[in-house]
Design a protein around this motif. Structure first.
Motif, PDB file in Angstrom:
ATOM      1  N   HIS A   9      27.579  57.314  -0.589  1.00  0.00           N
ATOM      2  CA  HIS A   9      28.033  58.435  -1.410  1.00  0.00           C
ATOM      3  C   HIS A   9      27.735  58.156  -2.882  1.00  0.00           C
ATOM      4  CE1 HIS A   9      30.993  61.032  -3.526  1.00  0.00           C
ATOM      5  NE2 HIS A   9      30.693  61.858  -2.546  1.00  0.00           N
ATOM      6  N   THR A  10      27.352  59.204  -3.602  1.00  0.00           N
ATOM      7  CA  THR A  10      27.148  59.121  -5.048  1.00  0.00           C
ATOM      8  C   THR A  10      27.792  60.323  -5.703  1.00  0.00           C
ATOM      9  OG1 THR A  10      25.045  57.957  -4.749  1.00  0.00           O
ATOM     10  CG2 THR A  10      25.421  58.968  -6.891  1.00  0.00           C
ATOM     11  N   THR A  11      28.485  60.103  -6.804  1.00  0.00           N
ATOM     12  CA  THR A  11      29.093  61.196  -7.552  1.00  0.00           C
ATOM     13  C   THR A  11      29.050  60.866  -9.042  1.00  0.00           C
ATOM     14  OG1 THR A  11      31.013  62.674  -7.675  1.00  0.00           O
ATOM     15  CG2 THR A  11      31.481  60.325  -7.460  1.00  0.00           C
ATOM     16  N   ASN A  12      29.167  61.888  -9.855  1.00  0.00           N
ATOM     17  CA  ASN A  12      29.206  61.705 -11.310  1.00  0.00           C
ATOM     18  C   ASN A  12      30.520  62.231 -11.848  1.00  0.00           C
ATOM     19  OD1 ASN A  12      26.447  60.693 -12.062  1.00  0.00           O
ATOM     20  ND2 ASN A  12      25.907  62.487 -10.866  1.00  0.00           N
ATOM     21  N   MET A  13      31.101  61.484 -12.785  1.00  0.00           N
ATOM     22  CA  MET A  13      32.375  61.871 -13.385  1.00  0.00           C
ATOM     23  C   MET A  13      32.289  61.736 -14.895  1.00  0.00           C
ATOM     24  SD  MET A  13      35.023  59.955 -10.905  1.00  0.00           S
ATOM     25  CE  MET A  13      34.403  59.595  -9.274  1.00  0.00           C
ATOM     26  N   PRO A  14      32.814  62.736 -15.604  1.00  0.00           N
ATOM     27  CA  PRO A  14      32.825  62.624 -17.068  1.00  0.00           C
ATOM     28  C   PRO A  14      33.885  61.620 -17.518  1.00  0.00           C
ATOM     29  CG  PRO A  14      33.978  64.606 -16.387  1.00  0.00           C
ATOM     30  CD  PRO A  14      33.387  63.992 -15.138  1.00  0.00           C
ATOM     31  N   ALA A  38      35.925  58.903  -6.095  1.00  0.00           N
ATOM     32  CA  ALA A  38      34.679  58.792  -5.322  1.00  0.00           C
ATOM     33  C   ALA A  38      34.990  58.563  -3.844  1.00  0.00           C
ATOM     34  CB  ALA A  38      33.819  57.657  -5.875  1.00  0.00           C
ATOM     35  N   ARG A  39      35.989  57.727  -3.550  1.00  0.00           N
ATOM     36  CA  ARG A  39      36.360  57.444  -2.159  1.00  0.00           C
ATOM     37  C   ARG A  39      36.883  58.706  -1.477  1.00  0.00           C
ATOM     38  NH1 ARG A  39      38.856  53.228  -3.244  1.00  0.00           N
ATOM     39  NH2 ARG A  39      40.891  54.135  -3.638  1.00  0.00           N
ATOM     40  N   VAL A  40      37.729  59.477  -2.162  1.00  0.00           N
ATOM     41  CA  VAL A  40      38.267  60.713  -1.588  1.00  0.00           C
ATOM     42  C   VAL A  40      37.137  61.710  -1.324  1.00  0.00           C
ATOM     43  CG1 VAL A  40      39.722  62.729  -2.074  1.00  0.00           C
ATOM     44  CG2 VAL A  40      40.596  60.417  -2.494  1.00  0.00           C
ATOM     45  N   ARG A  79      28.578  54.954  -7.336  1.00  0.00           N
ATOM     46  CA  ARG A  79      27.866  54.795  -6.065  1.00  0.00           C
ATOM     47  C   ARG A  79      28.751  54.003  -5.109  1.00  0.00           C
ATOM     48  NH1 ARG A  79      21.977  52.757  -8.316  1.00  0.00           N
ATOM     49  NH2 ARG A  79      21.485  54.653  -9.514  1.00  0.00           N
ATOM     50  N   THR A  80      29.002  54.568  -3.933  1.00  0.00           N
ATOM     51  CA  THR A  80      29.835  53.904  -2.930  1.00  0.00           C
ATOM     52  C   THR A  80      28.950  53.436  -1.782  1.00  0.00           C
ATOM     53  OG1 THR A  80      31.691  55.344  -3.517  1.00  0.00           O
ATOM     54  CG2 THR A  80      31.847  54.168  -1.417  1.00  0.00           C
ATOM     55  N   TYR A  81      29.195  52.218  -1.352  1.00  0.00           N
ATOM     56  CA  TYR A  81      28.442  51.586  -0.264  1.00  0.00           C
ATOM     57  C   TYR A  81      29.417  51.149   0.818  1.00  0.00           C
ATOM     58  CZ  TYR A  81      25.015  50.949  -4.028  1.00  0.00           C
ATOM     59  OH  TYR A  81      24.156  51.146  -5.079  1.00  0.00           O
ATOM     60  N   VAL A  82      28.939  51.066   2.056  1.00  0.00           N
ATOM     61  CA  VAL A  82      29.735  50.492   3.126  1.00  0.00           C
ATOM     62  C   VAL A  82      29.090  49.182   3.548  1.00  0.00           C
ATOM     63  CG1 VAL A  82      28.577  51.686   5.043  1.00  0.00           C
ATOM     64  CG2 VAL A  82      30.958  50.965   5.280  1.00  0.00           C
ATOM     65  N   GLY A  83      29.944  48.210   3.852  1.00  0.00           N
ATOM     66  CA  GLY A  83      29.485  46.915   4.359  1.00  0.00           C
ATOM     67  C   GLY A  83      29.921  46.773   5.804  1.00  0.00           C
ATOM     68  N   ALA A  84      30.676  45.722   6.079  1.00  0.00           N
ATOM     69  CA  ALA A  84      31.122  45.438   7.444  1.00  0.00           C
ATOM     70  C   ALA A  84      32.035  46.548   7.965  1.00  0.00           C
ATOM     71  CB  ALA A  84      31.850  44.102   7.472  1.00  0.00           C
ATOM     72  N   GLY A  86      34.614  47.401  11.118  1.00  0.00           N
ATOM     73  CA  GLY A  86      35.404  46.802  12.192  1.00  0.00           C
ATOM     74  C   GLY A  86      35.974  47.863  13.119  1.00  0.00           C
ATOM     75  N   ARG A  87      36.933  47.470  13.932  1.00  0.00           N
ATOM     76  CA  ARG A  87      37.567  48.397  14.881  1.00  0.00           C
ATOM     77  C   ARG A  87      38.286  49.532  14.158  1.00  0.00           C
ATOM     78  NH1 ARG A  87      42.481  49.787  17.073  1.00  0.00           N
ATOM     79  NH2 ARG A  87      43.593  48.522  15.561  1.00  0.00           N
ATOM     80  N   SER A  88      39.056  49.178  13.128  1.00  0.00           N
ATOM     81  CA  SER A  88      39.863  50.180  12.433  1.00  0.00           C
ATOM     82  C   SER A  88      39.593  50.210  10.929  1.00  0.00           C
ATOM     83  CB  SER A  88      41.349  49.900  12.677  1.00  0.00           C
ATOM     84  OG  SER A  88      41.684  48.624  12.147  1.00  0.00           O
ATOM     85  N   SER A  89      38.603  49.462  10.484  1.00  0.00           N
ATOM     86  CA  SER A  89      38.392  49.355   9.039  1.00  0.00           C
ATOM     87  C   SER A  89      36.919  49.255   8.670  1.00  0.00           C
ATOM     88  CB  SER A  89      39.115  48.118   8.506  1.00  0.00           C
ATOM     89  OG  SER A  89      38.500  46.937   9.008  1.00  0.00           O
ATOM     90  N   CYS A  90      36.680  49.446   7.375  1.00  0.00           N
ATOM     91  CA  CYS A  90      35.354  49.195   6.826  1.00  0.00           C
ATOM     92  C   CYS A  90      35.517  48.671   5.404  1.00  0.00           C
ATOM     93  CB  CYS A  90      34.477  50.447   6.856  1.00  0.00           C
ATOM     94  SG  CYS A  90      35.078  51.817   5.872  1.00  0.00           S
ATOM     95  N   GLN A  91      34.605  47.824   5.015  1.00  0.00           N
ATOM     96  CA  GLN A  91      34.592  47.279   3.663  1.00  0.00           C
ATOM     97  C   GLN A  91      33.703  48.176   2.810  1.00  0.00           C
ATOM     98  OE1 GLN A  91      36.355  44.550   2.383  1.00  0.00           O
ATOM     99  NE2 GLN A  91      35.619  45.422   0.473  1.00  0.00           N
ATOM    100  N   THR A  92      34.211  48.604   1.660  1.00  0.00           N
ATOM    101  CA  THR A  92      33.405  49.418   0.758  1.00  0.00           C
ATOM    102  C   THR A  92      33.174  48.687  -0.552  1.00  0.00           C
ATOM    103  OG1 THR A  92      35.311  50.594  -0.190  1.00  0.00           O
ATOM    104  CG2 THR A  92      34.250  51.580   1.756  1.00  0.00           C
ATOM    105  N   TYR A  93      32.091  49.051  -1.192  1.00  0.00           N
ATOM    106  CA  TYR A  93      31.705  48.486  -2.489  1.00  0.00           C
ATOM    107  C   TYR A  93      31.341  49.637  -3.413  1.00  0.00           C
ATOM    108  CZ  TYR A  93      31.301  44.352   0.409  1.00  0.00           C
ATOM    109  OH  TYR A  93      31.565  43.341   1.292  1.00  0.00           O
ATOM    110  N   VAL A  94      31.525  49.443  -4.693  1.00  0.00           N
ATOM    111  CA  VAL A  94      31.241  50.493  -5.660  1.00  0.00           C
ATOM    112  C   VAL A  94      30.489  49.915  -6.841  1.00  0.00           C
ATOM    113  CG1 VAL A  94      32.294  52.114  -7.281  1.00  0.00           C
ATOM    114  CG2 VAL A  94      33.268  51.833  -5.021  1.00  0.00           C
TER     115      VAL A  94
END
Length: 134
Positions: A9-14, A38-40, A79-84, A86-94
């Motif tokens: 995901h990518t977004t721009n914010m003032p 960005a996450r929402v 810019r939001t990225y996903v990494g690992a 799992g069963r109920s989760s994911c690691q995100t990076y920004v």
């Protein structure tokens, strides 16, 4: 950082005047607001409504490394990225950039949980498919 991360995901914010603090730069807490918004947006893009009740995403940790101070006026590209995943989760990076230059890096672990019981639940199938797609 996770070398398997994928841009999702990518977004721009003032940058708003009120985002700055007494030092004349964006306050450290506001970076977390940029990541939250960005996450929402990303979660809602997956057709998951971020509302109370039932199953939904929560974060269990969040971090930010402030590389350069941001100032008003400006526009932050988040810019939001996903990494690992799992069963109920994911690691995100920004990554937070201004004019293509990296100003901050963040991360958050997103866990799907039942908001009534407070227990984790498996990622919805359509969310998992989007996260794991090549």
């Amino acid at each position: 950082m996770d070398h398997r991360k994928k841009l999702i995901h990518t977004t721009n914010m003032p940058i708003r005047w009120g985002d700055m603090d007494a030092y004349g730069h964006v306050n450290n807490t506001v970076y977390f607001r940029y990541m939250e918004q960005a996450r929402v947006e990303w979660i809602e893009d997956m057709k998951v409504m971020v509302r109370p009740g039932g199953d939904g995403p929560v974060i269990v940790n969040a971090a930010c490394t402030f590389l350069k101070p941001m100032n008003y006026p400006g526009t932050v590209e988040v810019r939001t990225y996903v990494g690992a995943v799992g069963r109920s989760s994911c690691q995100t990076y920004v990554d937070m950039l201004i004019d293509g230059e990296l100003y901050a890096e963040g991360a958050a672990k997103v866990v799907w949980m039942n908001t009534q019981s407070g227990k984790s639940v498996p990622l919805p199938d359509h969310v998992r498919a989007l996260l794991e797609a090549e």
